[in-house]
Design a protein around this motif. Structure first.
Motif, short mmCIF file in Angstrom:
data_model
loop_
_atom_site.label_atom_id
_atom_site.label_comp_id
_atom_site.label_asym_id
_atom_site.label_seq_id
_atom_site.Cartn_x
_atom_site.Cartn_y
_atom_site.Cartn_z
N ALA A 49 0.74 -1.02 0.05
CA ALA A 49 0.11 -0.11 0.04
C ALA A 49 0.62 1.31 -0.02
N ALA A 50 2.13 1.16 0.74
CA ALA A 50 2.73 2.22 0.73
C ALA A 50 3.49 2.53 -0.29
N ARG A 51 3.77 1.52 -1.14
CA ARG A 51 4.75 1.59 -2.62
C ARG A 51 3.76 1.90 -3.83
N HIS A 52 2.44 1.37 -3.69
CA HIS A 52 1.52 1.29 -4.78
C HIS A 52 0.36 1.79 -4.67
N ASP A 53 0.15 3.31 -4.15
CA ASP A 53 -0.90 3.84 -4.05
C ASP A 53 -2.22 3.44 -3.18
N GLY A 54 -1.88 2.68 -2.21
CA GLY A 54 -2.72 2.05 -1.34
C GLY A 54 -3.45 1.01 -1.44
N SER A 55 -3.01 0.17 -2.50
CA SER A 55 -3.71 -1.12 -2.80
C SER A 55 -3.30 -2.17 -1.96
N LEU A 56 -3.98 -3.12 -1.89
CA LEU A 56 -3.87 -4.32 -0.72
C LEU A 56 -4.05 -5.55 -1.50
N PRO A 57 -3.04 -6.08 -2.12
CA PRO A 57 -3.27 -7.36 -2.95
C PRO A 57 -3.45 -8.54 -2.24
N MET A 58 -3.08 -8.43 -0.85
CA MET A 58 -3.13 -9.69 0.02
C MET A 58 -4.22 -9.67 0.98
N LEU A 59 -5.08 -8.47 0.86
CA LEU A 59 -6.12 -8.42 1.90
C LEU A 59 -7.17 -9.50 2.08
N ALA A 60 -7.11 -10.18 0.87
CA ALA A 60 -7.91 -11.60 1.06
C ALA A 60 -7.34 -12.51 2.23
N ALA A 61 -5.91 -12.77 1.70
CA ALA A 61 -5.39 -13.66 2.50
C ALA A 61 -5.10 -13.29 4.09
N THR A 62 -5.31 -11.96 4.44
CA THR A 62 -5.07 -11.72 5.87
C THR A 62 -6.42 -11.90 6.35
N ILE A 63 -7.44 -11.33 5.75
CA ILE A 63 -8.81 -11.58 6.43
C ILE A 63 -8.90 -13.14 6.50
N GLY A 64 -8.74 -13.76 5.39
CA GLY A 64 -8.86 -15.41 5.69
C GLY A 64 -8.06 -16.02 6.95
N ALA A 65 -6.93 -15.18 7.31
CA ALA A 65 -6.28 -15.99 8.36
C ALA A 65 -6.99 -15.56 9.68
N VAL A 66 -7.51 -14.37 9.82
CA VAL A 66 -8.40 -14.20 10.98
C VAL A 66 -9.40 -15.21 10.90
N ALA A 67 -10.29 -15.31 9.76
CA ALA A 67 -11.40 -16.29 9.88
C ALA A 67 -10.87 -17.59 10.11
N ASP A 68 -9.72 -18.03 9.80
CA ASP A 68 -9.22 -19.55 10.07
C ASP A 68 -9.11 -19.54 11.57
N VAL A 69 -8.71 -18.41 12.18
CA VAL A 69 -8.45 -18.85 13.52
C VAL A 69 -9.55 -18.57 14.34
N ALA A 70 -10.39 -17.66 13.83
CA ALA A 70 -11.87 -17.50 14.56
C ALA A 70 -12.86 -18.61 14.30
N ARG A 71 -12.72 -19.49 13.31
CA ARG A 71 -13.44 -20.76 12.98
C ARG A 71 -13.03 -21.73 13.92
N PHE A 72 -11.51 -21.71 14.14
CA PHE A 72 -11.05 -22.76 15.03
C PHE A 72 -11.65 -22.50 16.47
N LEU A 73 -11.54 -21.32 16.82
CA LEU A 73 -12.10 -21.07 18.25
C LEU A 73 -13.48 -21.09 18.48
N GLY A 74 -14.22 -21.17 17.55
CA GLY A 74 -15.54 -21.18 17.61
C GLY A 74 -16.29 -19.83 17.94
N ARG A 75 -15.38 -18.80 17.42
CA ARG A 75 -15.62 -17.46 17.29
C ARG A 75 -16.41 -16.76 16.03
N ASP A 76 -16.94 -15.62 16.30
CA ASP A 76 -17.66 -14.85 15.23
C ASP A 76 -16.20 -14.45 13.97
N GLN A 77 -16.78 -14.92 12.92
CA GLN A 77 -15.74 -14.87 11.95
C GLN A 77 -15.61 -13.56 10.94
N ALA A 78 -16.65 -12.72 11.36
CA ALA A 78 -16.67 -11.36 10.63
C ALA A 78 -15.29 -10.53 10.62
#
Length: 250
Positions: free
Chosen positions: A166-195
């Motif tokens: 984002a700092a180098r290329h005008d704010g784009s986040l090409p791996m945002l889905a991977a980052t969000i997916g990692a949060v969801a993987d942890v939340a799912r395993f813990l039985g928590r809200d995945q939002a």
């Protein structure tokens, strides 16, 4: 590394070796090890692969003998043929410094043409490659427990990679889905809200909100977080601040 007699040679490659690095750049290192000692130095973690086993693996312990690791990420699919690979973060005043480690046995070492020799105790014959080590292979199969364990360091690494891009290329986040997916993987395993937090207009605020979300999951997952330093979150936020400053002044 120079004090480790198992090391034949080491070199720096990538953007830093080519003189094209910047304040956000990582370091790419290749360590050449005596053929018969490659497993002693760089073997992987035991199975099932949780974060503690990564720290206690031969390559995890070896990295810890050279630097003080803030975080380690297993990515065996990135290993060069016949070798091994591990990504590490070390803490700094402006946030984490990423170091990518690749190990090779002496018999198969090929030094990239654009590289800087760091150690040449027993440098292999000059057999320079025009290319850097090969790209990623297939990701290993993991159990649900291993997926959740891997998601924690994977989250922090992708968070930093997104901030850097984002700092180098005008704010784009090409791996945002991977980052969000990692949060969801942890939340799912813990039985928590995945939002996950809704993306904000400011990409850096989006990343900071995701960091908050992962930190909120920590108390519910001692088995996943026990060996992961609490200071990872503050260090990641410092790196986001560095990325903001970089984007502002580039």
């Amino acid at each position: 590394m120079a004090d480790d007699e198992r090391v034949c040679a080491a070199w720096l490659y990538g953007s830093s070796a080519r003189g094209g690095g910047d304040a956000l750049s990582d370091l790419d290192l290749v360590v050449v090890v005596r053929d018969e000692l490659i497993n002693e130095v760089a073997a992987g973690p035991r199975s099932p692969v949780d974060y503690r086993s990564v720290l206690d693996s031969p390559r995890g312990r070896w990295v810890a003998s050279v630097v003080d690791p803030l975080l380690l990420l297993e990515a065996p699919q990135n290993a060069p043929p016949g070798g091994a690979f591990l990504t590490s973060l070390t803490a700094g005043e402006a946030g984490p410094q990423q170091i990518d480690w690749a190990w090779l046995p002496r018999r198969s070492a090929r030094r990239p043409a654009e590289s800087v020799i760091l150690i040449d105790r027993e440098l292999p014959s000059v057999r320079m490659s025009a290319t850097e080590p090969t790209g990623p292979g297939p990701a290993p199969e993991r159990t649900e427990f291993e997926i959740a364990c891997h998601a924690v360091p994977w989250f922090w690494m992708t968070l930093l990679w997104n901030a850097k891009h984002a700092a180098r290329h005008d704010g784009s986040l090409p791996m945002l889905a991977a980052t969000i997916g990692a949060v969801a993987d942890v939340a799912r395993f813990l039985g928590r809200d995945q939002a996950a937090p809704a993306p904000a207009p400011d990409p850096f605020r989006t990343l900071a909100a995701l960091a908050d979300r992962m930190d909120q999951l920590r108390p519910a997952g001692p088995a996943l977080f026990s060996a992961v330093p609490v200071r990872v979150g503050p260090q990641a936020r410092r790196f986001i601040e560095l990325a903001v400053a970089f984007a502002t002044h580039r």
